[in-house]
Design a protein around this motif. Structure first.
Motif, short mmCIF file in Angstrom:
data_model
loop_
_atom_site.label_atom_id
_atom_site.label_comp_id
_atom_site.label_asym_id
_atom_site.label_seq_id
_atom_site.Cartn_x
_atom_site.Cartn_y
_atom_site.Cartn_z
N LEU A 317 -4.49 16.41 1.21
CA LEU A 317 -3.63 16.97 2.25
C LEU A 317 -2.90 15.87 3.00
CD1 LEU A 317 -5.83 19.82 3.78
CD2 LEU A 317 -3.59 20.09 2.70
N ILE A 318 -3.61 14.82 3.33
CA ILE A 318 -3.00 13.71 4.08
C ILE A 318 -1.94 13.01 3.24
CG2 ILE A 318 -3.46 11.48 5.17
CD1 ILE A 318 -6.22 12.57 5.92
N ARG A 319 -2.24 12.81 1.96
CA ARG A 319 -1.28 12.14 1.08
C ARG A 319 -0.02 12.99 0.90
NH1 ARG A 319 -5.68 9.61 -3.13
NH2 ARG A 319 -5.43 7.43 -2.49
N GLY A 320 -0.14 14.29 1.11
CA GLY A 320 1.02 15.16 0.94
C GLY A 320 1.85 15.31 2.20
N LEU A 321 1.53 14.56 3.24
CA LEU A 321 2.23 14.69 4.52
C LEU A 321 3.28 13.61 4.75
CD1 LEU A 321 -0.79 15.71 6.74
CD2 LEU A 321 1.17 17.13 6.17
N GLN A 322 3.80 13.04 3.68
CA GLN A 322 4.83 12.01 3.78
C GLN A 322 4.37 10.86 4.66
OE1 GLN A 322 8.74 13.64 4.66
NE2 GLN A 322 8.07 15.68 4.04
N ALA A 323 3.13 10.46 4.49
CA ALA A 323 2.57 9.39 5.31
C ALA A 323 2.28 8.16 4.46
CB ALA A 323 1.28 9.86 5.97
N GLN A 324 2.25 7.00 5.13
CA GLN A 324 1.85 5.76 4.48
C GLN A 324 0.33 5.64 4.59
OE1 GLN A 324 4.48 2.32 5.62
NE2 GLN A 324 5.35 3.80 7.04
N ALA A 325 -0.35 6.28 3.67
CA ALA A 325 -1.81 6.38 3.76
C ALA A 325 -2.50 5.35 2.88
CB ALA A 325 -2.26 7.78 3.36
N THR A 326 -3.47 4.65 3.47
CA THR A 326 -4.36 3.76 2.74
C THR A 326 -5.73 4.41 2.75
OG1 THR A 326 -3.15 1.78 3.40
CG2 THR A 326 -5.43 1.48 2.65
N VAL A 327 -6.24 4.73 1.56
CA VAL A 327 -7.52 5.44 1.46
C VAL A 327 -8.61 4.46 1.08
CG1 VAL A 327 -8.78 7.30 0.32
CG2 VAL A 327 -6.33 7.56 0.79
N VAL A 328 -9.67 4.42 1.88
CA VAL A 328 -10.84 3.60 1.60
C VAL A 328 -11.97 4.55 1.19
CG1 VAL A 328 -12.51 1.98 2.54
CG2 VAL A 328 -10.13 1.86 3.28
N GLU A 329 -12.46 4.39 -0.01
CA GLU A 329 -13.50 5.29 -0.52
C GLU A 329 -14.39 4.56 -1.51
OE1 GLU A 329 -11.50 8.52 -2.50
OE2 GLU A 329 -10.01 7.18 -3.37
N GLY A 330 -15.50 5.21 -1.88
CA GLY A 330 -16.42 4.63 -2.86
C GLY A 330 -17.03 3.32 -2.40
N GLU A 331 -17.15 2.38 -3.30
CA GLU A 331 -17.79 1.10 -3.00
C GLU A 331 -17.02 0.27 -1.98
OE1 GLU A 331 -18.49 -0.96 -6.62
OE2 GLU A 331 -20.00 0.47 -7.37
N GLU A 332 -15.73 0.55 -1.82
CA GLU A 332 -14.94 -0.17 -0.82
C GLU A 332 -15.17 0.34 0.59
OE1 GLU A 332 -10.86 -0.01 -1.84
OE2 GLU A 332 -11.02 -1.41 -3.53
N CYS A 333 -15.80 1.48 0.71
CA CYS A 333 -15.97 2.12 2.02
C CYS A 333 -17.17 1.51 2.74
CB CYS A 333 -16.14 3.62 1.85
SG CYS A 333 -15.91 4.54 3.38
N ILE A 334 -16.98 0.30 3.25
CA ILE A 334 -18.03 -0.42 3.96
C ILE A 334 -17.49 -0.88 5.32
CG2 ILE A 334 -19.23 -1.16 1.87
CD1 ILE A 334 -17.87 -3.86 2.15
N ARG A 335 -18.39 -1.30 6.18
CA ARG A 335 -18.04 -1.59 7.58
C ARG A 335 -16.89 -2.59 7.72
NH1 ARG A 335 -22.28 -4.15 8.75
NH2 ARG A 335 -23.56 -2.30 9.14
N ASP A 336 -16.98 -3.74 7.07
CA ASP A 336 -15.98 -4.79 7.27
C ASP A 336 -14.60 -4.36 6.79
OD1 ASP A 336 -17.93 -6.34 8.34
OD2 ASP A 336 -18.24 -7.58 6.56
N VAL A 337 -14.56 -3.65 5.68
CA VAL A 337 -13.27 -3.18 5.15
C VAL A 337 -12.64 -2.18 6.11
CG1 VAL A 337 -12.16 -1.91 3.27
CG2 VAL A 337 -13.92 -3.62 2.75
N VAL A 338 -13.45 -1.26 6.62
CA VAL A 338 -12.93 -0.25 7.54
C VAL A 338 -12.44 -0.88 8.84
CG1 VAL A 338 -13.56 1.75 8.96
CG2 VAL A 338 -14.33 1.62 6.58
#
Length: 461
Positions: A317-338
């Motif tokens: 839904l967010i990606r479909g809102l004409q936004a510049q979205a960066t998605v952090v998920e899976g193994e990348e979804c850690i404290r320092d990256v966020v």
């Protein structure tokens, strides 16, 4: 001992109806806060002292009673100032809490002591210069009336602050500490991690009617009949004591033909007046040719947690809102990256599990990929986020308070506000997995209308 002496002074002044009562209240509040600032080297330690210290209940009551005393004397500006001084120290004394003095203490205890003393002097000067000015009340109410609800054993009141009128007090005779405690107990029982039962629970409906009758109805009467505030206007609630745990925004008679608060006004909460004025300082959204950059923290399968199968739908839904979205998920979804991503983006959207710690609120956290990389409230508060504008926390308990230090407003949502976000959408209890995409659709449809971009949504927000 000096604080104990000041509380004895209060008791004697109350008993004999002494004119020195106001000075006694001010002395006790000053002594407690100075002791807290001098003895605690971090915000977590300060909170622990407030939560477990021998005078924790008395200190909270003193703030509320002092506010009530000034209201009765028709000194509403002073009442607001005392309420501001004695609550939400996270926001009213931020300079002290952004710095942990452990390292300085180890290097030089005398320098650490001097630093604390200067911090106290600076805070006192800041409060004296800012909070005593009538202008700060007007500034706080520039985005809509601010309603400070004070609960005291000597009488409860609402102080309504409006940008074009002097503050006014509304008596709330039925909002006693005992009645508020009962309402909070009922709410806790009804909403204890059982969101599927809340929707159809008749007890919740009765609770919302009680909140309307005891607190909200007389306030709405003033907004409608005296201020002539048009329907759909934004209003801001600042709640003291256990009242901060109640669903004020949803209160209403819920009877055929009668309007409830959500039908009349758009409610938002603020921890303190100072948080409102700081969030509005330079609050004009930056001019840009495209929509805001959004960081989406999407963790559907956090270690040890129930899978969230609707998270991918929320991301889509967010990606479909004409936004510049960066998605952090899976193994990348850690404290320092966020945290790094939060420093670089204007908006952040969390779609993950959230947990409010019942006794140590600074350990409240968002569950990321692994347990040891979760993002805690204290991690958020340690960071200053220069581009922060809006945070949407699609996670359980992100705006849940605690009944140990309710006036301190320590939860994930307040942490985001402290870190620099000017607006935050949070949840006051557990939410179902499918509520994430559903709430996002409703929000965007209500803000922007069909076919409009997220950039347009930003302008309306």
């Amino acid at each position: 001992e000096r604080f104990r002496a000041s509380t004895n002074w209060i008791d004697v002044a109350v008993k004999h109806d002494s004119a020195s009562l106001g000075s006694a209240y001010a002395s006790a509040m000053d002594l407690f806060d100075r002791s807290l600032l001098l003895s605690a080297s971090s915000i977590a330690e300060s909170h622990a002292r407030m939560a477990r210290g021998p005078f924790k209940d008395r200190r909270r009551a003193i703030t509320e009673d002092a506010t009530s005393y000034e209201v009765k004397n028709h000194q509403l500006n002073t009442a607001v100032e005392l309420s501001e001084r004695g609550r939400a120290l996270l926001f009213t004394q931020p300079g002290n809490y952004r710095t942990c003095l452990d390292n300085l203490e180890a290097a030089s205890s005398s320098l650490a002591s001097q630093f604390r003393t200067l911090s106290i002097a600076l805070e006192a000067s800041t409060l004296s210069d800012e909070i005593s000015m009538e202008g700060i009340l007007k500034e706080a109410a520039s985005g809509g009336p601010v309603i400070l609800v004070n609960i005291s054993r000597y009488g409860s009141d609402a102080i309504i602050i409006h940008k074009t009128a002097d503050p006014v007090s509304i008596p709330l005779p039925d909002a006693t500490p005992a009645s508020i405690k009962t309402l909070v107990h009922v709410l806790t029982e009804v909403t204890a991690d059982r969101p599927e039962e809340v929707q159809s629970n008749q007890i919740l409906g009765s609770l919302l009617r009680d909140i309307w009758r005891i607190i909200v109805k007389p306030i709405v009467a003033h907004l409608e009949n005296t201020l002539r505030l048009r329907r759909g206007s934004r209003i801001w609630w600042i709640l003291t004591s256990l009242a901060s745990l109640l669903l004020i925004h949803a209160a209403g008679p819920y009877s055929p033909g009668e309007l409830s608060l959500p039908d009349l006004y758009v409610s938002s909460y603020a921890p303190a007046l100072s948080s409102l004025t700081r969030s509005r300082a330079g609050c004009q959204s930056p001019k840009r040719k495209s929509g805001p950059r959004i960081l989406v923290v999407a963790e559907a399968e956090a270690q040890g947690e129930r899978p969230l199968v609707e998270v991918p739908h929320e991301v889509a839904l967010i990606r479909g809102l004409q936004a510049q979205a960066t998605v952090v998920e899976g193994e990348e979804c850690i404290r320092d990256v966020v945290l790094t991503g939060m420093k670089e983006t204007a908006w952040v959207h969390f779609a993950c599990h959230g947990h409010q710690h019942p006794t140590e609120p600074f350990k409240s956290h968002f569950s990321l990929h692994t347990r040891d990389t979760s993002l805690a409230l204290l991690d958020i508060m340690k960071n200053n986020l220069p581009h922060a504008e809006l945070a949407v926390l699609s996670a359980c308990h992100s705006a849940s308070g605690n009944d140990i230090t309710p006036g301190e407003v320590t939860h994930l949502t307040s942490g985001m506000l402290f870190a620099g976000f000017r607006g935050i959408v949070g949840t006051m209890w557990a939410m179902e997995d499918e509520d994430g995409p559903g709430s996002l659709r409703t929000c965007m449809r209500g803000c922007s209308g069909k076919g409009q971009s997220l950039w347009t949504v930003e302008m309306r927000l």
